[in-house]
Each structure stands twice: as structure tokens, then as C-alpha cells.
Design a protein around this motif. Sequence first.
Motif, PDB file in Angstrom:
ATOM      1  N   ARG A 124     -18.026  -8.003  25.851  1.00 49.91           N
ATOM      2  CA  ARG A 124     -18.854  -8.450  24.618  1.00 49.91           C
ATOM      3  C   ARG A 124     -19.837  -9.478  25.081  1.00 49.91           C
ATOM      4  NH1 ARG A 124     -15.359  -9.694  19.631  1.00 49.91           N
ATOM      5  NH2 ARG A 124     -14.857 -11.433  21.180  1.00 49.91           N
ATOM      6  N   GLU A 125     -18.993 -10.598  25.588  1.00 43.32           N
ATOM      7  CA  GLU A 125     -20.227 -11.938  25.545  1.00 43.32           C
ATOM      8  C   GLU A 125     -21.216 -11.739  26.657  1.00 43.32           C
ATOM      9  OE1 GLU A 125     -17.353 -15.137  25.938  1.00 43.32           O
ATOM     10  OE2 GLU A 125     -16.475 -14.873  24.082  1.00 43.32           O
ATOM     11  N   ALA A 126     -20.732 -10.962  27.762  1.00 38.99           N
ATOM     12  CA  ALA A 126     -21.887 -10.950  28.777  1.00 38.99           C
ATOM     13  C   ALA A 126     -23.097 -10.072  28.349  1.00 38.99           C
ATOM     14  CB  ALA A 126     -21.346 -10.104  30.143  1.00 38.99           C
ATOM     15  N   ARG A 127     -22.475  -8.997  27.368  1.00 42.05           N
ATOM     16  CA  ARG A 127     -23.817  -8.146  27.087  1.00 42.05           C
ATOM     17  C   ARG A 127     -24.298  -8.723  26.023  1.00 42.05           C
ATOM     18  NH1 ARG A 127     -21.166  -2.980  24.484  1.00 42.05           N
ATOM     19  NH2 ARG A 127     -20.451  -4.503  22.818  1.00 42.05           N
ATOM     20  N   ALA A 128     -24.162  -9.825  25.130  1.00 37.34           N
ATOM     21  CA  ALA A 128     -24.654 -10.470  24.139  1.00 37.34           C
ATOM     22  C   ALA A 128     -25.629 -11.389  24.666  1.00 37.34           C
ATOM     23  CB  ALA A 128     -23.822 -11.082  23.098  1.00 37.34           C
TER      24      ALA A 128
ATOM     25  N   ARG B 273     -18.117  -1.553  33.998  1.00 30.55           N
ATOM     26  CA  ARG B 273     -17.905  -2.947  33.369  1.00 30.55           C
ATOM     27  C   ARG B 273     -19.129  -3.579  33.430  1.00 30.55           C
ATOM     28  NH1 ARG B 273     -15.695  -1.515  29.399  1.00 30.55           N
ATOM     29  NH2 ARG B 273     -15.179  -3.903  28.708  1.00 30.55           N
ATOM     30  N   ALA B 274     -19.827  -3.411  34.705  1.00 28.95           N
ATOM     31  CA  ALA B 274     -20.999  -4.435  35.025  1.00 28.95           C
ATOM     32  C   ALA B 274     -21.544  -3.755  36.300  1.00 28.95           C
ATOM     33  CB  ALA B 274     -20.643  -5.716  35.502  1.00 28.95           C
ATOM     34  N   ARG B 275     -22.985  -3.915  36.323  1.00 29.81           N
ATOM     35  CA  ARG B 275     -23.804  -3.256  37.315  1.00 29.81           C
ATOM     36  C   ARG B 275     -24.709  -4.215  37.693  1.00 29.81           C
ATOM     37  NH1 ARG B 275     -26.287   2.890  38.085  1.00 29.81           N
ATOM     38  NH2 ARG B 275     -24.015   3.198  37.851  1.00 29.81           N
ATOM     39  N   ILE B 276     -25.047  -4.511  39.023  1.00 31.45           N
ATOM     40  CA  ILE B 276     -25.766  -5.462  39.472  1.00 31.45           C
ATOM     41  C   ILE B 276     -26.774  -4.739  40.536  1.00 31.45           C
ATOM     42  CG2 ILE B 276     -26.324  -7.734  40.568  1.00 31.45           C
ATOM     43  CD1 ILE B 276     -23.434  -8.514  39.768  1.00 31.45           C
ATOM     44  N   VAL B 277     -28.123  -4.681  40.308  1.00 29.34           N
ATOM     45  CA  VAL B 277     -28.931  -3.975  41.207  1.00 29.34           C
ATOM     46  C   VAL B 277     -29.755  -4.768  41.764  1.00 29.34           C
ATOM     47  CG1 VAL B 277     -30.689  -2.142  41.316  1.00 29.34           C
ATOM     48  CG2 VAL B 277     -28.734  -1.732  39.945  1.00 29.34           C
TER      49      VAL B 277
ATOM     50  N   ILE C  16     -12.746  -8.729  32.501  1.00 29.70           N
ATOM     51  CA  ILE C  16     -13.431  -9.904  32.515  1.00 29.70           C
ATOM     52  C   ILE C  16     -14.742 -10.087  33.277  1.00 29.70           C
ATOM     53  CG2 ILE C  16     -13.161 -12.223  32.868  1.00 29.70           C
ATOM     54  CD1 ILE C  16     -10.069 -12.206  32.116  1.00 29.70           C
ATOM     55  N   PHE C  17     -15.642 -10.103  32.777  1.00 30.62           N
ATOM     56  CA  PHE C  17     -17.171 -10.390  33.352  1.00 30.62           C
ATOM     57  C   PHE C  17     -17.744 -11.187  32.557  1.00 30.62           C
ATOM     58  CE2 PHE C  17     -21.639  -9.513  34.492  1.00 30.62           C
ATOM     59  CZ  PHE C  17     -21.262  -9.411  35.561  1.00 30.62           C
ATOM     60  N   ASP C  18     -18.358 -12.388  32.998  1.00 27.32           N
ATOM     61  CA  ASP C  18     -19.345 -13.090  32.203  1.00 27.32           C
ATOM     62  C   ASP C  18     -20.639 -13.319  33.151  1.00 27.32           C
ATOM     63  OD1 ASP C  18     -17.055 -14.249  30.551  1.00 27.32           O
ATOM     64  OD2 ASP C  18     -16.237 -14.678  32.500  1.00 27.32           O
ATOM     65  N   VAL C  19     -21.654 -13.527  32.512  1.00 23.18           N
ATOM     66  CA  VAL C  19     -22.880 -14.065  33.217  1.00 23.18           C
ATOM     67  C   VAL C  19     -23.723 -15.078  32.221  1.00 23.18           C
ATOM     68  CG1 VAL C  19     -24.170 -11.944  32.068  1.00 23.18           C
ATOM     69  CG2 VAL C  19     -25.252 -13.093  33.907  1.00 23.18           C
TER      70      VAL C  19
ATOM     71  N   ILE D 134     -17.169 -21.662  32.475  1.00 30.07           N
ATOM     72  CA  ILE D 134     -16.002 -20.591  32.310  1.00 30.07           C
ATOM     73  C   ILE D 134     -14.534 -21.153  32.400  1.00 30.07           C
ATOM     74  CG2 ILE D 134     -14.784 -18.964  33.640  1.00 30.07           C
ATOM     75  CD1 ILE D 134     -17.577 -17.954  32.774  1.00 30.07           C
ATOM     76  N   GLU D 135     -13.859 -20.818  31.230  1.00 29.77           N
ATOM     77  CA  GLU D 135     -12.425 -21.548  30.699  1.00 29.77           C
ATOM     78  C   GLU D 135     -11.543 -21.204  31.909  1.00 29.77           C
ATOM     79  OE1 GLU D 135      -9.180 -21.439  27.235  1.00 29.77           O
ATOM     80  OE2 GLU D 135     -10.897 -19.998  27.327  1.00 29.77           O
ATOM     81  N   ASN D 136     -10.995 -22.022  32.394  1.00 32.47           N
ATOM     82  CA  ASN D 136      -9.974 -21.754  33.509  1.00 32.47           C
ATOM     83  C   ASN D 136     -10.385 -22.103  34.626  1.00 32.47           C
ATOM     84  OD1 ASN D 136      -7.803 -21.042  31.726  1.00 32.47           O
ATOM     85  ND2 ASN D 136      -8.695 -18.687  31.596  1.00 32.47           N
ATOM     86  N   LEU D 137     -11.774 -21.977  35.181  1.00 36.08           N
ATOM     87  CA  LEU D 137     -12.220 -22.266  36.604  1.00 36.08           C
ATOM     88  C   LEU D 137     -11.968 -23.749  36.870  1.00 36.08           C
ATOM     89  CD1 LEU D 137     -15.654 -20.264  37.139  1.00 36.08           C
ATOM     90  CD2 LEU D 137     -13.363 -19.892  38.008  1.00 36.08           C
ATOM     91  N   ALA D 138     -12.309 -24.769  36.138  1.00 37.80           N
ATOM     92  CA  ALA D 138     -12.159 -25.886  36.328  1.00 37.80           C
ATOM     93  C   ALA D 138     -10.728 -26.349  36.604  1.00 37.80           C
ATOM     94  CB  ALA D 138     -12.764 -26.727  35.059  1.00 37.80           C
TER      95      ALA D 138
END
Length: 325
Positions: free
Chosen positions: A31-35, A117-121, A134-137, A146-150
Motif C-alpha cells: 500500500r505505502e509503496a504504491r502510494a 509484490r514488487a517488480r524492478i526493471v 513488506i516492501f518500501d520505496v 524505515i522503522e526498525n532499521l535504525a
Amino acid sequence: MPEGPEVRKYANALNAALKGRAIKSLEARTREARAWLMENESRLFGRRVLRVTSHGKHLIGLIRGGFYFHSHLMMWGRWQTFSHDGGRSADHRSHPQAAVSSVDLPPLPLEKDRRERARIVVDGSAAVLFSAPIFDVGEGDPYEQIENLASLGPDVLPAKGKFNTREFRRRLLLPEHLEITVGAALLNQRILAGLGNYLRAEVLFNCGLNPWRLVGELNEKELRCLGRTAPELSLRALVLSATAVEADRERMRSDPSLVYQPGREYGTRHLVFRRTNLPCLRCGGPIKQLRQPTYRGEREEVVGKQPEEERTRIVYFCPRCQGVK
């Protein structure tokens, strides 16, 4: 759940397929990545992927201009790389160093799988994420966005330099961790990033540690063993897809009583993980399994509250070698 070695293999594969190549399209169904992409996808077009790496169970791709993508595979997710225009890329599944050798990959399918869930070309190749929730951009430093990375602990497979044993010990021995079990602590990604259920079991067995010992009860020798064994077994799993050394694997191959299904390589990969009721290769006693409550920090990467059954994990152990009564 894929653990640090498996996520690093995916990162190596994506790095080989995407690094230095210009983005032609980036699509996402989360959802968030698509938005975000609805407003910003055009800003990514033509920008080159700088590198793809991993930190524990997180995969992170950096894109020129201060952009990034990020994934967490959870239980069932996986990445797959494809040829986009008949080019050649890397097959990462057989060996982590395969990312530097070229082998044929299937062409990128035009029809999208419902599990995508995601496609990178990019120019010449592509990467598709399947089944991961979980996929973020986005734009900026992913460790700030990104929450939790830090809050992640030292990577059990550091990309550069040696494993940060000092920081691992500092986090492990924080006052709030002294009264939790070592079996639960090793799954806490804020203490050590990259260990999951199979590595946790193998590390504890190799150190002869009872999973129910409290962190505050560990002595200096045991702490040194954890700091040495966790990165050692993780690297072995990355390189060989196994935590058992070759001599032990050969014993399991040659003795049908030591495996469930003779002739299957999977059954020779570990010394205790998924070897319930089989003989321990050290003492001959039966390997056992029990459910163990997890420290709540082990689930910090999951969005929302978890069902009660998700708050325990099976731990595999040898009662004799690890002093479990």
C-alpha cells in the motif's frame, strides 16, 4: 523465515542484476509503496541503482539521487532475478559467489503473478519480489525512514570488516536483557541482526548452551563462544548452505540412522535443527525440540499484534550436550 545468509544471497543476486543499470520501471503492490510511486515513479526513471545489500533479514537497495527500496521477506517471501532483453545475470541459489558468474536466467514474464509484490526493471535485467508483505520505496536515508532499521543490532554477516563483537555483547548485556533466556535473546534483531530459528539452534548447540539459561547467568567463556560462533556459522551457511562441517555431513550421508531420509542432502545440513529424535553426532543421545517463548523484540519487525502462538518458537537441542533437564 529466511535468515541472514539467505537474505544476503538475494542481495548478492540483485546487486549483480541491478547495480549500475538505469531504472526503466518500478512497480509495487504494497500500500505505502504504491502510494509513493503514484506521485514519484517518474523521478526514478533513468536513475541508476548504486548497490543492493542486506542488514540481517532486511534487504536494502540504494538508487542514485538519494532514493531507496527495502524489503523484509517474513516467512514466505523471495526475490528472483530475470533477463529482460536476452541478457545474462546471476543464479544465486546454488552458491553465494555465483553472483559474479553469468548463467542463463528466464526472461521476465509479461503476465504478472498474483504473488508479485514488487517488480524492478532496469536495462537488461529485472528483479521480482514474491509473497513478501513488506516492501518500501522512498527518498532519503532508509535507516532514518524505515522503522526498525535504525535499531538493528550488528549484522551477523558484516558487509565490510569484522563482526562487531563488542557491540553485540554491549546490547546482549543491557540490564533489560539479563533476565531473558539466551534462546530468546538470540532471536532479538536489536541485539544481533540476522539470526533466526535454524542459526539460533546451531549456535547454542555448538556453544553447549541450554536455551533456557538466562543472559545474566552467562560466563565469559560462553559470551566469547556466542560472539565467535554466530558469525562463523552464518558465514558457513552463506557459503555452503549448511552449518554442519563436511566431516559431520559425511557421517550423516553414510549412516542411515542419522537422518530421516537417506540420500537427501537437506537432512545433512545441520546438527540439531529439524533432527528431532535422531542421534546427536556428539553424544549419541536423541535430539529434542520444545517451544520457547520469544522476547517481544524478536517480533519488532512485524506490523501489528501477533497471535499468541506466534510468541513462541520451536527450539532444537541436545539435552545431554546442552544440559537441558
